[in-house]
Design a protein around this motif. Sequence first.
Motif, PDB file in Angstrom:
ATOM      1  N   THR A  22       6.150   0.120   3.706  1.00  0.00           N
ATOM      2  CA  THR A  22       5.472   1.159   2.929  1.00  0.00           C
ATOM      3  C   THR A  22       4.378   1.830   3.755  1.00  0.00           C
ATOM      4  OG1 THR A  22       3.923  -0.442   1.956  1.00  0.00           O
ATOM      5  CG2 THR A  22       5.957   0.012   0.742  1.00  0.00           C
ATOM      6  N   ALA A  23       3.740   1.079   4.653  1.00  0.00           N
ATOM      7  CA  ALA A  23       2.712   1.680   5.507  1.00  0.00           C
ATOM      8  C   ALA A  23       3.327   2.642   6.515  1.00  0.00           C
ATOM      9  CB  ALA A  23       1.922   0.592   6.228  1.00  0.00           C
ATOM     10  N   LEU A  24       4.491   2.282   7.069  1.00  0.00           N
ATOM     11  CA  LEU A  24       5.150   3.161   8.030  1.00  0.00           C
ATOM     12  C   LEU A  24       5.525   4.497   7.394  1.00  0.00           C
ATOM     13  CD1 LEU A  24       7.483   0.650   9.926  1.00  0.00           C
ATOM     14  CD2 LEU A  24       5.495   1.869  10.853  1.00  0.00           C
ATOM     15  N   ILE A  25       5.923   4.446   6.126  1.00  0.00           N
ATOM     16  CA  ILE A  25       6.262   5.684   5.415  1.00  0.00           C
ATOM     17  C   ILE A  25       5.011   6.342   4.844  1.00  0.00           C
ATOM     18  CG2 ILE A  25       7.542   6.631   3.456  1.00  0.00           C
ATOM     19  CD1 ILE A  25       9.532   4.362   3.791  1.00  0.00           C
ATOM     20  N   GLY A  26       4.094   5.529   4.342  1.00  0.00           N
ATOM     21  CA  GLY A  26       2.953   6.066   3.623  1.00  0.00           C
ATOM     22  C   GLY A  26       1.879   6.671   4.494  1.00  0.00           C
ATOM     23  N   ALA A  27       1.688   6.162   5.712  1.00  0.00           N
ATOM     24  CA  ALA A  27       0.641   6.708   6.571  1.00  0.00           C
ATOM     25  C   ALA A  27       0.886   8.182   6.900  1.00  0.00           C
ATOM     26  CB  ALA A  27       0.515   5.873   7.839  1.00  0.00           C
ATOM     27  N   PRO A  28       2.102   8.568   7.320  1.00  0.00           N
ATOM     28  CA  PRO A  28       2.339  10.013   7.516  1.00  0.00           C
ATOM     29  C   PRO A  28       2.179  10.817   6.226  1.00  0.00           C
ATOM     30  CG  PRO A  28       4.047   8.717   8.600  1.00  0.00           C
ATOM     31  CD  PRO A  28       3.262   7.772   7.748  1.00  0.00           C
ATOM     32  N   ALA A  29       2.611  10.224   5.092  1.00  0.00           N
ATOM     33  CA  ALA A  29       2.451  10.925   3.812  1.00  0.00           C
ATOM     34  C   ALA A  29       0.972  11.132   3.492  1.00  0.00           C
ATOM     35  CB  ALA A  29       3.135  10.139   2.696  1.00  0.00           C
ATOM     36  N   GLY A  46       0.788  -1.218   0.000  1.00  0.00           N
ATOM     37  CA  GLY A  46       0.000   0.000   0.000  1.00  0.00           C
ATOM     38  C   GLY A  46       0.821   1.270   0.000  1.00  0.00           C
ATOM     39  N   PHE A  47       0.153   2.373  -0.294  1.00  0.00           N
ATOM     40  CA  PHE A  47       0.640   3.751  -0.173  1.00  0.00           C
ATOM     41  C   PHE A  47       1.647   4.164  -1.241  1.00  0.00           C
ATOM     42  CE2 PHE A  47      -0.824   2.967   4.201  1.00  0.00           C
ATOM     43  CZ  PHE A  47      -1.664   4.063   4.361  1.00  0.00           C
ATOM     44  N   VAL A  48       2.269   3.222  -1.951  1.00  0.00           N
ATOM     45  CA  VAL A  48       3.227   3.622  -2.991  1.00  0.00           C
ATOM     46  C   VAL A  48       2.522   4.436  -4.071  1.00  0.00           C
ATOM     47  CG1 VAL A  48       4.813   2.805  -4.769  1.00  0.00           C
ATOM     48  CG2 VAL A  48       4.751   1.671  -2.550  1.00  0.00           C
ATOM     49  N   GLY A  49       1.359   3.984  -4.500  1.00  0.00           N
ATOM     50  CA  GLY A  49       0.615   4.703  -5.522  1.00  0.00           C
ATOM     51  C   GLY A  49       0.081   6.036  -5.055  1.00  0.00           C
ATOM     52  N   LEU A  50       0.032   6.250  -3.754  1.00  0.00           N
ATOM     53  CA  LEU A  50      -0.373   7.551  -3.231  1.00  0.00           C
ATOM     54  C   LEU A  50       0.800   8.511  -3.203  1.00  0.00           C
ATOM     55  CD1 LEU A  50      -2.449   9.383  -1.698  1.00  0.00           C
ATOM     56  CD2 LEU A  50      -1.500   8.416   0.404  1.00  0.00           C
ATOM     57  N   MET A  51       1.948   8.048  -2.705  1.00  0.00           N
ATOM     58  CA  MET A  51       3.096   8.935  -2.490  1.00  0.00           C
ATOM     59  C   MET A  51       3.804   9.302  -3.790  1.00  0.00           C
ATOM     60  SD  MET A  51       4.908   7.287   0.874  1.00  0.00           S
ATOM     61  CE  MET A  51       5.174   5.673   0.092  1.00  0.00           C
ATOM     62  N   VAL A  52       4.051   8.306  -4.627  1.00  0.00           N
ATOM     63  CA  VAL A  52       4.947   8.492  -5.761  1.00  0.00           C
ATOM     64  C   VAL A  52       4.455   9.558  -6.747  1.00  0.00           C
ATOM     65  CG1 VAL A  52       5.813   7.345  -7.835  1.00  0.00           C
ATOM     66  CG2 VAL A  52       6.091   6.265  -5.598  1.00  0.00           C
ATOM     67  N   LEU A  81      13.173  -0.137  -0.618  1.00  0.00           N
ATOM     68  CA  LEU A  81      12.440  -0.636   0.546  1.00  0.00           C
ATOM     69  C   LEU A  81      12.486  -2.157   0.625  1.00  0.00           C
ATOM     70  CD1 LEU A  81       9.304   1.699   0.637  1.00  0.00           C
ATOM     71  CD2 LEU A  81      11.346   1.776   2.081  1.00  0.00           C
ATOM     72  N   ASP A  82      12.466  -2.832  -0.522  1.00  0.00           N
ATOM     73  CA  ASP A  82      12.580  -4.284  -0.504  1.00  0.00           C
ATOM     74  C   ASP A  82      13.961  -4.704   0.003  1.00  0.00           C
ATOM     75  OD1 ASP A  82      11.620  -7.033  -1.258  1.00  0.00           O
ATOM     76  OD2 ASP A  82      13.315  -6.885  -2.624  1.00  0.00           O
ATOM     77  N   GLY A  83      14.995  -3.957  -0.388  1.00  0.00           N
ATOM     78  CA  GLY A  83      16.323  -4.234   0.144  1.00  0.00           C
ATOM     79  C   GLY A  83      16.370  -4.065   1.657  1.00  0.00           C
ATOM     80  N   LEU A  84      15.740  -3.027   2.167  1.00  0.00           N
ATOM     81  CA  LEU A  84      15.684  -2.826   3.615  1.00  0.00           C
ATOM     82  C   LEU A  84      14.898  -3.942   4.295  1.00  0.00           C
ATOM     83  CD1 LEU A  84      15.051   1.033   3.789  1.00  0.00           C
ATOM     84  CD2 LEU A  84      17.159  -0.208   4.370  1.00  0.00           C
ATOM     85  N   ALA A  85      13.832  -4.412   3.646  1.00  0.00           N
ATOM     86  CA  ALA A  85      13.044  -5.501   4.225  1.00  0.00           C
ATOM     87  C   ALA A  85      13.884  -6.759   4.395  1.00  0.00           C
ATOM     88  CB  ALA A  85      11.831  -5.793   3.339  1.00  0.00           C
ATOM     89  N   ARG A  86      14.868  -6.955   3.518  1.00  0.00           N
ATOM     90  CA  ARG A  86      15.756  -8.117   3.625  1.00  0.00           C
ATOM     91  C   ARG A  86      16.881  -7.910   4.624  1.00  0.00           C
ATOM     92  NH1 ARG A  86      18.314  -7.982  -0.974  1.00  0.00           N
ATOM     93  NH2 ARG A  86      17.055  -6.572  -2.240  1.00  0.00           N
ATOM     94  N   SER A  87      17.105  -6.667   5.026  1.00  0.00           N
ATOM     95  CA  SER A  87      18.305  -6.347   5.794  1.00  0.00           C
ATOM     96  C   SER A  87      18.065  -6.070   7.270  1.00  0.00           C
ATOM     97  CB  SER A  87      18.995  -5.112   5.182  1.00  0.00           C
ATOM     98  OG  SER A  87      19.277  -5.298   3.828  1.00  0.00           O
ATOM     99  N   LEU A  88      16.874  -5.584   7.627  1.00  0.00           N
ATOM    100  CA  LEU A  88      16.682  -5.056   8.972  1.00  0.00           C
ATOM    101  C   LEU A  88      16.656  -6.127  10.046  1.00  0.00           C
ATOM    102  CD1 LEU A  88      14.058  -2.244   8.241  1.00  0.00           C
ATOM    103  CD2 LEU A  88      16.506  -2.021   8.660  1.00  0.00           C
ATOM    104  N   LEU A  89      16.072  -7.283   9.762  1.00  0.00           N
ATOM    105  CA  LEU A  89      15.986  -8.361  10.757  1.00  0.00           C
ATOM    106  C   LEU A  89      16.438  -9.686  10.146  1.00  0.00           C
ATOM    107  CD1 LEU A  89      12.567  -7.598  12.528  1.00  0.00           C
ATOM    108  CD2 LEU A  89      14.859  -7.240  13.449  1.00  0.00           C
ATOM    109  N   PRO A  90      17.720  -9.776   9.776  1.00  0.00           N
ATOM    110  CA  PRO A  90      18.188 -11.027   9.152  1.00  0.00           C
ATOM    111  C   PRO A  90      18.123 -12.174  10.149  1.00  0.00           C
ATOM    112  CG  PRO A  90      20.045  -9.601   9.710  1.00  0.00           C
ATOM    113  CD  PRO A  90      18.799  -8.809   9.968  1.00  0.00           C
ATOM    114  N   PRO A  91      17.856 -13.405   9.687  1.00  0.00           N
ATOM    115  CA  PRO A  91      17.681 -13.797   8.279  1.00  0.00           C
ATOM    116  C   PRO A  91      16.258 -13.680   7.777  1.00  0.00           C
ATOM    117  CG  PRO A  91      17.676 -15.733   9.650  1.00  0.00           C
ATOM    118  CD  PRO A  91      17.886 -14.565  10.588  1.00  0.00           C
TER     119      PRO A  91
END
Length: 331
Positions: free
Chosen positions: A311-318, A256-262, A292-302
């Motif tokens: 996207t919701a964490l970024i998109g809701a404030p937007a 969600g929210f990508v189509g709203l923000m971009v 963002l997909d790269g971050l999704a793979r990196s923040l809580l490995p594995p």
Amino acid sequence: MTRTLAFTLLTVAAVAAVLAGLWLGTETATRADLAGLIAGSDGPFARLLLYWRLPRVLAAFAVGACLGVAGAVFQGVFRNPLAEPWLLGTAPGAALGAAVALLVPLPVAPALALPVLAIAGAWGATWIVIAAARAARIADVTGVLLAGVAVAAALGAVRGLLLLALSDDTVNLQVVMSWTLGGIHTPDAGGLALLWGLSLAGIALALVLAPGLDRLGLGDEAAGAMGLNVRRFTELAVLAGAAITAVAVGWGGLVGFVGLMVPHMARRLVGPGHRVLIPASALAGGALVAVLDGLARSLLPPADLPLGLLTALIGAPAFLLVLGQARGGVR
């Protein structure tokens, strides 16, 4: 800022986002690893980058590009800065199709059934909304949006019933919920080629609609005076936006929210004309989702975080920011 400079910056950002997606992951790649990938190294990590991480990054870019373009189309059709691809029952329809693919035994592989049924669900849900609006003689865009809310609620209830009735163990339920939260999975070569082919076709279709979207922005009466059949064009554009969204959700789940923000970001760079806004939204959306997909793979490995959560964490404030601007009369 000139449009040439804006597109140069967007192109550089897109390339940087792909490189960032290759770099990010459970194990971050070094510059030597990336150089080895470019040079055709046969090392184990280079093969991982080539056969697993690169296809996923390219898939994420295509999904983001589709969401950005669909958002630009919906905002142009409804002349509403809050419009985005999850309107009109598109997302609930896709989720229902995915639930059927994952829970109902089918004679085809789930990897094929899921995107096909998700696309069919999104497309079918949009047709239902348009048919309901026609039956109720709803002509204004606000009424069509409200019809979409009603259909979305009904489809969500049907999906809930399917989950309760057909999930024979916790694994199926977890798979459906994981897909609903959004996430990019590494496609094979055929799947990636199909995704990019459909994405490019969707962007081309949106560009064909660009002159009509510009006319529609002048108002129904002005657009009609310029020879545009407003009702027919609105329905066609809505279906096109739903089809482009369906491609994204077929490979990326409910992001969600990508189509709203971009489109808002792209509009500030290149202006409101859809001939330039659509390709700018494709570049910006692809770059955003790849990172963002790269971050999704990196923040809580594995583990992979659901892309939809980020996207919701970024998109809701937007969304709240855009809502405040819309109520203040700023588009």
